[in-house]
Design an enzyme around this catalytic site. Sequence first.
Site, PDB file in Angstrom:
ATOM      1  N   LYS A  11       0.855  -1.236  -0.001  1.00 32.97           N
ATOM      2  CA  LYS A  11      -0.002  -0.012  -0.020  1.00 32.97           C
ATOM      3  C   LYS A  11       0.846   1.379  -0.008  1.00 32.97           C
ATOM      4  CE  LYS A  11      -4.178   1.849   2.500  1.00 32.97           C
ATOM      5  NZ  LYS A  11      -4.857   1.760   3.511  1.00 32.97           N
ATOM      6  N   SER A  26      -9.832   1.787   2.639  1.00 31.32           N
ATOM      7  CA  SER A  26      -9.050   2.435   1.944  1.00 31.32           C
ATOM      8  C   SER A  26      -7.792   1.607   1.100  1.00 31.32           C
ATOM      9  CB  SER A  26      -8.325   3.489   2.614  1.00 31.32           C
ATOM     10  OG  SER A  26      -7.130   2.983   3.489  1.00 31.32           O
ATOM     11  N   SER A  72     -10.005  -0.398   6.931  1.00 31.41           N
ATOM     12  CA  SER A  72      -9.360  -0.106   5.712  1.00 31.41           C
ATOM     13  C   SER A  72      -8.959  -1.434   5.077  1.00 31.41           C
ATOM     14  CB  SER A  72      -8.333   1.054   5.593  1.00 31.41           C
ATOM     15  OG  SER A  72      -9.138   2.171   5.861  1.00 31.41           O
TER      16      SER A  72
END
Lengths: 483, 489
Positions: free
Chosen positions: B77, B157, B181
Site C-alpha cells: 500500500k 482505503s 481499511s
Amino acid sequence: MALIEGKTGNWEVVIGLEVHAQVVSRSKLFSGAATGFGAEPNSQVSPVDAAFPGMLPVINRFCVEQAVKTGIGIEGKVNPTSVFDRKNYFYADLPAGYQISQFTRPIVSGGSIALDLPEGRSRTIGVTRLHLEQDAGKSLHDQHPNLTYVDLNRAGTALMEIVSEPELRSAEEAGAYLRKLRTILRYLGTCDGNMEEGSLRCDANVSVRKPGAPLGTRCEIKNVNSIRFAMLAIDYEARRQIDLIEEGGVVKQETRLFDSARGVTRPMRSKEQAHDYRYFPDPDLLPLVLDPAEIERLRAAMPELPDRKKERFVQDYKLTPYDAGVLVSERQTADFFERVAKGRDARAAANWVTGELFGLLNKAGKGIEQSPVSADAIGALLDLIADNTVSGRTAKDVFAEMFETGKDAAAIVEAKGLRQVTDSGAIEAAVDRVIAEQPEKVAEFRAGKDKLFGYFVGQVMKATGGKANPGTLNELLKKKLSG
Amino acid sequence: MELCDLTIAQARDGLGARRFSARELTEAHVKAMEVARGLNAFITETPERALIDAARADVRIAAGDARALEGIPLAIKDLFCTEGVLTTAASHILDGFKPPYESTVTAKLWAQGAGMLGKANLDEFAMGSSNITSYYGAVRSPWRRRGDDRPLVPGGSSGGSAAAVAARIAMAALGTDTGGSIRQPASFTGLVGMKPTYGRCSRWGIVAFASSLDQAGSLTRTVRDSAIMLRAMSGHDPKDSTSATLPVPDYEAALTGNIRGLRFGVPKEYRVEGMPAEIEKLWQTGIEWLRAAGAEPVDINLKLTKYALPTYYIIAPAEASSNLARYDGVRFGLRVEGKSIEEMYEATRAEGFGDEVKRRILIGTYVLSAGYYDAYYLKAQRVRALIAADFKRAFETVDVILTPTAPNAAFAVGEKMDDPLAMYLNDVFTVPISLAGLPAISVPAGLSSEGLPLGLQVIGRAFDEETVLRAAESLERAANFTARPPVLS
C-alpha cells in the site's frame, strides 16, 4: 514593596515570568540528532525533526532526568505521570505544524525560588509549573532579499518551560529571579544558562494596579534575551501602562515585542489574533510514567544547591551572609573557595577570594575557571601569612605576581627575599637604632603625643626593608618607647 | 495450476521443492500486473525491483537458506514509506516524494525475502471506503455483479492492495487499517484481511492518518497466508513508542484446526437497521459453522456499538487534522508559490489535498477548537474508553466475537458517492474494534445474491491474534470459498 509613582498616585507592577531553558543534552528531545550550538545550518536534523511522513517521536530519557532534577532543584512536585500534548500552529520553522509540549499534565507542578535582594533582603517566589517541550527551528530573514530561509538545527531541541506565579513586584525582583534560576540550573548542569546563545530565554507578563486593587490586564513581552533587557522591558512596559491608564486609556491584552535597540515594547499581536492551539494529547507518545525509585535516586544524587550552601557557609565558616551569597552565586566559585578554606582561616580565605582574586579577575576580564592562580596556590600563600613568613601587606604584592606569572608564592618570596623578619633580636636592634636617632620625637611621644607611634612603626619597617613581623615590632616598640 | 493462483504457503513449498523459481513466480505476477493495469491497482509499478528481489531469492533458495517469505512478490500500500521509491499516500501533495528511509514493516518483509511488485493505490491518505478519493484515480474491483458489467469499487482505503491480491497480481498485499481499511475491502473482494492489535506492528514509516488507530495488516487469499504475513510483520520497534514489547508467536503453528470448546460471542447490536437479509443469513450460517466445529455461541451485548461511528469520526479527523499539518510545501512534496508564507500554505494545501481530506481536516480542526474540545474530542475519548471496556467485559465470557464485516457488498462506482455520511456507514462493524485497538480478521464466507463476496469478521482479545486466526481458519474451511473474480475466467 517597590511602587511606581504616577500622576494619580502610586502603582504596583505585577510580573510573572515564563522562562525557556534549553536542556543540556547531547541529543534532541524526541530524536537522536545532535544539539551543538553554531553548527552549519540544517546539519543537525533527523527526518523526525524535519517531520517527514511516517516519522515518530521517541522520548529521550536523559532529557526527562534533567527535567526531574530541575524540578527537585526548584522544590517542585515531580509528577509520576505526565502527558505530552500537541500544540498546533503553522509556521515555517515548525516542521510538523505542531509543537510537542505538555499542557494539562506537566512533569513538575509547583515549586519556589528564593530571591537574594540588596541589603540582605529575601523573598520567595512561587513556581507554577515546569514542563518539557520541543524548540522550533529558526527562520532566517536576512539571507535573501525576498526569501526566508529555515534552519532546523534547533528544531526538536529539549526545552524546559518554567512558569512563575505572578508574584514578582519590580524589575529588580524579576532580575533577581532570573539570576537565581540561572544559578540553580547551572548548579544542576541542566541548562547552561547562556542567554546570548539563546539557551535561556524569557517572556514577561506585566500588568499594573493600584496597591490592593484586583489584577490589571496583562501584556506578554517576548524577545527579552538578557537579564538586563528583561528589567528594562518591564520598567518600560509598566510605565507605558501607567501612562496609558492615567491618560484615560485602557490596557489591551496583547503580545508585545521588546526592541532592545530602542528600549521600547511594541505590539506584536492582539488577543483576537492569538492562536487557537488546539491542544490534544499526542497519540504518538504514551503518557510519561516515572518510576518513584528513579525519582528518589535522582533526589539522593542532587548536588548541594546555592541556598543550602550559603546557609552552611554562614554557619560553618562564620562568613557574613553577603560574602556567602557572593561565593555561592556560581558553583565553581563556591568550590574554589572551599578548597582554599580547607584547614585554613575561612574568613581570610573568603576575603582573599572575593577581594584580591575577584579584583584581578575582573580587571583581566576572566572567570574563575580561567584563574591563573589555583585554589591550592592561594591556600599556600595564606599558609605563608599564617606562619608569619610574609605579612599580609607583602602577601598582596606576592599575589599580584602570582596572578601575573603563575609562579607559586614560596618561590616568589624566596626569589625576592620577601621573607618577613621574625627574629626579635634583629627587630630589637632596628628599634633601638630608630629610638637613638630620634631623641626629640621620642621625647614628644613620651610627653603624650600618642599619634607618633605610627611614625615609629614606619621608621622601623623602613629600617628592616618592610620585612619585620608587625606583631613583634609593635610589641618591642611599645616596650622600648614607654621604657 | 497457474503460478499466480498459488497461495504463499503453496508457493513456499513449490519453491522449496524447485518446481519453479522465484524468478518464474515473479515474472508471472509482473505479467499479470501488466494485463490487469485497467484496475488501476498500483500507483507505482516496480517490476525491475521485483525481478532483482526474485533473483536474490533464488540464490538463497539454491543455498538452502530460504526465509519465511523468500521469493514471494507482494503489493505494498502506498502509505508505507519505501526508500528511494515514490511514496504518495495517493495525494497530490506528496508529489515526487521519495523517502530516504524504509518503513519498519516493509523492511521486515524484505528481511524475510519478499519482493516488491509496486506501490498499491489507496484512498487519499487512507481516508475512504471505496478507493475513489485517490489523486491517481479510482481503483476498480476485479469483481462484477452477475449480469452487470458496471465497474465496482474494491472497498477502501486499501483498495489497490485488495484488487491486486483478488486479481492474482500479487500473492499478498500490505494494507493499513484505521477504521476498517483492510477488513472492508477484504470483504468486498473475497479476501482474508487481518488488522492486528494496535501496537503489534510498528507504525514507523507509515504515512500517518490517525495515529491512535492506524495499524498495518495484510490482505491474503487464505488464513494461513495471513498467519505467515503477520509473523513477518510483527514485533517491537523502539522507534515507535506505541509498539508493544511482546514476543511474536508462530501464528502458523496456532492453526491447529481445533476450536472445540471455544466460546464465541454474537453481539445483537450488530443487527443494524437496513442490513440486507442475506448478510444476516450469512452471519447465522457462520454461527452454525463454528458450532458444528465444536465451538459454543454466546449471546453478548456491546451496548455502545451505535456510538462507535460518531466517536470515530471525531477522533480520527482530529488526529488527521494535526498529522496532515506537516504538508505545507516547505520541505517536501508539492509547493504552490505565494506572495507570503500564508499564501503559499493556502495555495499548496488547496491544490494538494482532495475534497475528502479537506473535509476531515476541517472536521478535525473544528472538534479540537477552543470551546468545542470538551463537547467533542474529550467526550469522544471518554466514549472510546467505554467502548473498549464493553469489549473487555465481553471477553471475560467469550474467546472471540463473530460479526459481519460490512453491512453490504461492494457497490458500483458512482453509487453512494454524493453522501459522505452514507459512505461512512460502511465502517459500522469495523470501527468499534479499531477504537478498542483489538485484532480482527475478515474471512470470505459466501456470495451475495448478485454474486459478490461477503465477509465475516472474527474479533479477538488484545494480542490474541492466534485465537482469531484459529477461529478464522475454521470458518474458512467450512465456507470453502472458491469463487473467483469474473475477470479471471
